[in-house]
Design a protein around this motif. Structure first.
Motif, PDB file in Angstrom:
ATOM      1  N   ALA A  19       0.785  -1.272   0.019  1.00  0.00           N
ATOM      2  CA  ALA A  19      -0.118   0.092   0.122  1.00  0.00           C
ATOM      3  C   ALA A  19       0.819   1.238   0.264  1.00  0.00           C
ATOM      4  CB  ALA A  19      -0.868   0.170   1.207  1.00  0.00           C
ATOM      5  N   ASN A  39      -7.053   6.981  -6.795  1.00  0.00           N
ATOM      6  CA  ASN A  39      -7.594   6.053  -5.724  1.00  0.00           C
ATOM      7  C   ASN A  39      -6.728   4.928  -5.355  1.00  0.00           C
ATOM      8  OD1 ASN A  39     -10.080   7.402  -5.486  1.00  0.00           O
ATOM      9  ND2 ASN A  39     -10.848   6.304  -7.440  1.00  0.00           N
ATOM     10  N   GLY A  40      -6.489   4.506  -4.083  1.00  0.00           N
ATOM     11  CA  GLY A  40      -5.571   3.332  -3.956  1.00  0.00           C
ATOM     12  C   GLY A  40      -4.120   3.429  -3.913  1.00  0.00           C
ATOM     13  N   SER A  41      -4.023   4.957  -3.768  1.00  0.00           N
ATOM     14  CA  SER A  41      -2.580   5.524  -3.898  1.00  0.00           C
ATOM     15  C   SER A  41      -1.821   5.318  -2.591  1.00  0.00           C
ATOM     16  CB  SER A  41      -2.540   6.953  -4.367  1.00  0.00           C
ATOM     17  OG  SER A  41      -3.176   7.747  -3.564  1.00  0.00           O
ATOM     18  N   THR A  45      -4.338   5.131   4.036  1.00  0.00           N
ATOM     19  CA  THR A  45      -3.373   4.315   4.701  1.00  0.00           C
ATOM     20  C   THR A  45      -2.491   5.093   5.419  1.00  0.00           C
ATOM     21  OG1 THR A  45      -3.860   2.654   3.332  1.00  0.00           O
ATOM     22  CG2 THR A  45      -1.665   2.273   4.697  1.00  0.00           C
ATOM     23  N   LYS A 214       1.684   5.289  -3.769  1.00  0.00           N
ATOM     24  CA  LYS A 214       2.293   4.146  -3.014  1.00  0.00           C
ATOM     25  C   LYS A 214       3.717   4.660  -2.627  1.00  0.00           C
ATOM     26  CE  LYS A 214      -0.130   0.100  -4.848  1.00  0.00           C
ATOM     27  NZ  LYS A 214      -1.508   0.590  -5.102  1.00  0.00           N
TER      28      LYS A 214
END
Lengths: 258, 278
Positions: A19, A39-41, A45, A214
Motif C-alpha cells: 500500500a 484511488n488506492g494510492s 493508509t 504508493k
C-alpha cells in the motif's frame, strides 16, 4: 519542532499488496498540506499509520517529537475520518457526538462538565452545526453529519488537524467555508493535513502539496510543485493542463509557467 | 393470590431482587454489546456456561461459581480468535459456542447424563435462587454499574466510532475486553433467571426496544434497564400465578415490550411526517 516525522514507512495489507513503500516526510508548525493521489494510492493508509491505527511493517512515526508507541498527547490532534458512517441505530445527539472530541483531554473517569459543554457548543458554532445540536446524529443528512464530525475534530483546539476527504457530502459553498476555516486555524498555529481528490478545491488554501502513489511522488511548497521535475515526470503530457487548471483555480501556478 | 401474599414469601423476595438486579445489569451491558454487534456473545457464552455448570456438578462445586471463570476465559478466547485468526466476530462466537456446548455435553455424559440440577440451568430457576446467588447478583450489578460509570464515554466512543476513539487515545482493546468480561460474568448469573437457552434474549431484547425510543444515549441505557426489570418482575409474578416457567414468561413479556416500542416509534414517525406535510 516537527509535528509529524515519518521515516521509511512501508505498509502492505495482509493480501501482500504493497500500500505504501518507503515514505519519509516531515510536517512542521504552519504547514497546511494537501495530500493528493489517485484511488488506492495509500493516502488513507498513510493517515492511519500516522495515527497508529495501522502498524507499518517497516519505518517509524514520531508525533510532536515522540515515538508513536509512547505518544500520549492525543488532545493535540483532531481527526476526521473518511466516509464516516457510524451504526445507524445509536441514539447519540449531534451534541453528544461532537463532545467526543474532548475525550482526549480527559482522564479516567472521563466525565464531561459544564465547561466541556461550552467548548463543544463553540466548536459546533464554528463548524456551523449548532442549530441541530439536539437532533439524533443518524437523523442528520450526510453534509450535516460531516459538520458535526468536523466540530468533533476541532473541539479540543488541536495543534495538528488531520482530515480525510472532509469535503465529501459538502456542497461547493460549504467546501469553501470549510477550507477558509482551516486556513484560519492554520494561521493561528495549527498544522493541517488534508486528503482530497480535487487539487483545485484546496489549491489556493494550502501552502504545501504531498502527492502519493504508493511512493511519495512529491512533498514540498506550492512554488516547488509548479516547477518540480518529479511532477512533470509523474503527470507526463497532462502536466501543462494540470498547471493551467491550478492557475484557474486560484493562481496556484503561473499560466503556462511550467 | 393477592400481590401482598405473593410478596410475603422469602424465596419470592429473593427472586424479585436478584431478578431485578440481573435484568438491569444485562440490559445496561446489552446496549453496548448490541451496538458493538456483539449481542450474540450472550448466546455463545451461555453455551460455554453449560460446560462450566456441568463441571461444577461433576466436581460437586457450586455450578455458578465454577462457570464464571470458565465463561470469562472463553470470552477472552473469543476476542483472541477475532483478533488473531482473521475470523469475523460472528465466526469467533460460533466457534466458541460450538466448543462450549460440545464440552458441556461430554462432561454431562461422563457424569451419567443430565440430571435435575443441569436442567434447572438449561431452563432457569429464578424461584430457587439462593442467598449466595443473590449476593453474587448484587456484586455483579455493582461491578457493572461501576464499570459503566467509569468507562461510559470510552464505551460510547467505542461503539460509535472505534477508529476515532483510538485516535482520541482511548484504549479500545482494553475497553472492549472489560465490556466482554463483565458481560461474561453477567451471562452466568443471568442463567439462573431465564436459563442457558434464553440468556441472550436478556442481552438483546430490552436494549433493542430502548434503542427504538431513546432520544439520547443515557436514556437508552436507562430505558433498557427499566424495560428489563419490568419484564422480570412481571414475569416472575405471572409465572408463579399461572404455574408457568418463569424464564419463558420473562422473555415473552420482553418481546411484547419490543413490539409495543416498535408500534410507538412507527406512530411517532408517522405523526412527524404528516405534521411536516401539513
Amino acid at each position: 519542532m516537527n509535528i509529524i516525522e515519518a521515516e521509511n514507512l512501508t505498509f502492505a495489507y495482509s493480501s501482500g499488496a504493497a500500500a505504501l513503500e518507503d515514505i519519509s516526510f516531515r510536517v512542521s508548525k504552519g504547514d497546511f498540506t494537501g495530500v493528493l493521489g489517485p484511488n488506492g494510492s495509500g493516502k488513507t493508509t498513510l493517515i492511519k499509520l500516522i495515527l497508529g491505527l495501522l502498524k507499518p511493517q517497516r519505518g517509524e512515526v514520531k508525533l510532536f517529537g515522540c515515538a508513536l508507541k509512547d505518544f500520549k498527547e492525543w488532545h493535540k490532534i483532531g481527526y476526521l475520518e473518511q466516509k464516516n458512517t457510524p451504526p445507524s441505530i445509536i441514539p447519540l445527539t449531534a451534541f453528544e457526538a461532537a463532545r467526543m472530541g474532548l475525550l482526549s483531554t480527559k482522564k479516567t473517569p472521563k466525565i464531561f462538565n459544564a465547561r466541556d459543554n461550552e467548548i463543544t457548543a463553540a466548536a459546533m458554532r464554528t463548524a456551523g452545526c449548532y442549530d441541530y445540536k439536539d437532533k439524533l446524529f443518524y437523523e442528520l443528512s450526510g453534509g450535516q453529519q460531516q459538520r458535526v464530525l468536523l466540530a468533533r475534530a476541532l473541539a479540543n483546539n488541536p495543534q495538528l488537524i488531520i482530515l480525510d476527504e472532509p469535503s465529501t457530502a459538502l456542497d461547493s459553498n460549504a467546501r469553501g467555508s470549510l477550507f477558509e476555516l482551516l486556513r484560519g486555524l492554520n494561521k493561528n498555529g495549527a498544522a493541517v493535513l488534508v486528503i482530497t481528490h480535487d487539487i483545485a478545491d484546496i489549491g489556493k488554501y494550502v501552502n504545501k502539496f504531498m502527492i502519493l502513489d504508493k511512493h511519495l511522488i512529491f512533498h514540498g511548497s506550492k512554488a516547488d510543485f509548479c516547477s518540480s521535475p518529479q511532477i512533470t515526470k509523474y503527470f507526463g503530457p497532462y502536466t501543462p493542463h494540470l498547471m493551467d487548471h491550478l492557475h484557474d483555480a486560484g493562481g496556484v501556478c503561473p499560466l503556462g509557467g511550467h | 393470590m393477592s400481590i401482598a401474599e405473593f410478596l410475603s414469601f422469602a424465596f419470592v423476595q429473593r427472586a424479585l431482587i436478584a431478578g431485578a438486579l440481573i435484568a438491569a445489569t444485562t440490559a445496561a451491558l446489552g446496549v453496548f454489546l448490541v451496538l458493538k454487534r456483539l449481542s450474540l456473545i450472550g448466546d455463545s457464552l451461555s453455551h460455554v456456561a453449560l460446560s462450566g455448570v456441568a463441571l461444577g456438578l461433576i466436581t460437586k462445586a457450586s455450578p455458578v461459581f465454577v462457570a464464571v471463570p470458565v465463561v470469562m476465559g472463553s470470552a477472552l478466547l473469543i476476542l483472541k480468535i477475532k483478533k488473531h485468526a482473521r475470523v469475523y466476530t460472528d465466526g469467533a462466537l460460533g466457534i466458541v459456542s460450538a466448543l462450549g456446548i460440545s464440552a458441556g455435553l461430554i462432561i454431562a455424559a461422563l457424569a451419567g447424563g443430565f440430571n435435575a440440577d443441569l436442567m434447572s440451568f438449561l431452563f432457569g430457576g429464578i424461584l430457587t435462587v439462593s442467598r449466595a446467588e443473590l449476593l453474587l447478583a448484587a456484586a455483579l450489578a455493582a461491578a457493572a454499574a461501576g464499570i459503566i460509570y467509569i468507562f461510559y464515554n470510552d464505551l460510547t466512543a467505542l461503539v460509535f466510532d472505534e477508529n476515532f476513539a483510538r485516535a482520541a487515545g482511548v484504549d479500545t482493546e482494553k475497553t472492549e475486553t472489560i465490556l466482554v468480561l463483565i458481560s461474561a460474568a453477567a451471562v452466568v448469573v443471568a442463567m439462573k433467571v431465564v436459563g442457558i437457552m434464553l440468556v441472550s434474549a436478556m442481552i438483546i431484547i430490552p436494549p433493542s426496544a430502548a434503542l427504538l425510543l431513546a432520544a439520547d444515549f443515557k436514556r437508552a441505557v436507562m430505558l433498557a434497564c427499566a424495560f428489563s426489570v419490568c419484564a422480570v418482575l412481571l414475569g416472575i409474578y405471572f409465572a408463579f400465578l399461572l404455574n408457568l416457567p418463569a424464564g419463558a414468561v420473562i422473555i415473552i413479556i420482553n418481546i411484547l415490550i419490543l413490539i409495543f416500542c416498535s408500534a410507538v416509534r412507527k406512530y411517532v414517525i408517522k405523526k412527524r411526517t404528516s405534521a411536516r406535510i401539513d
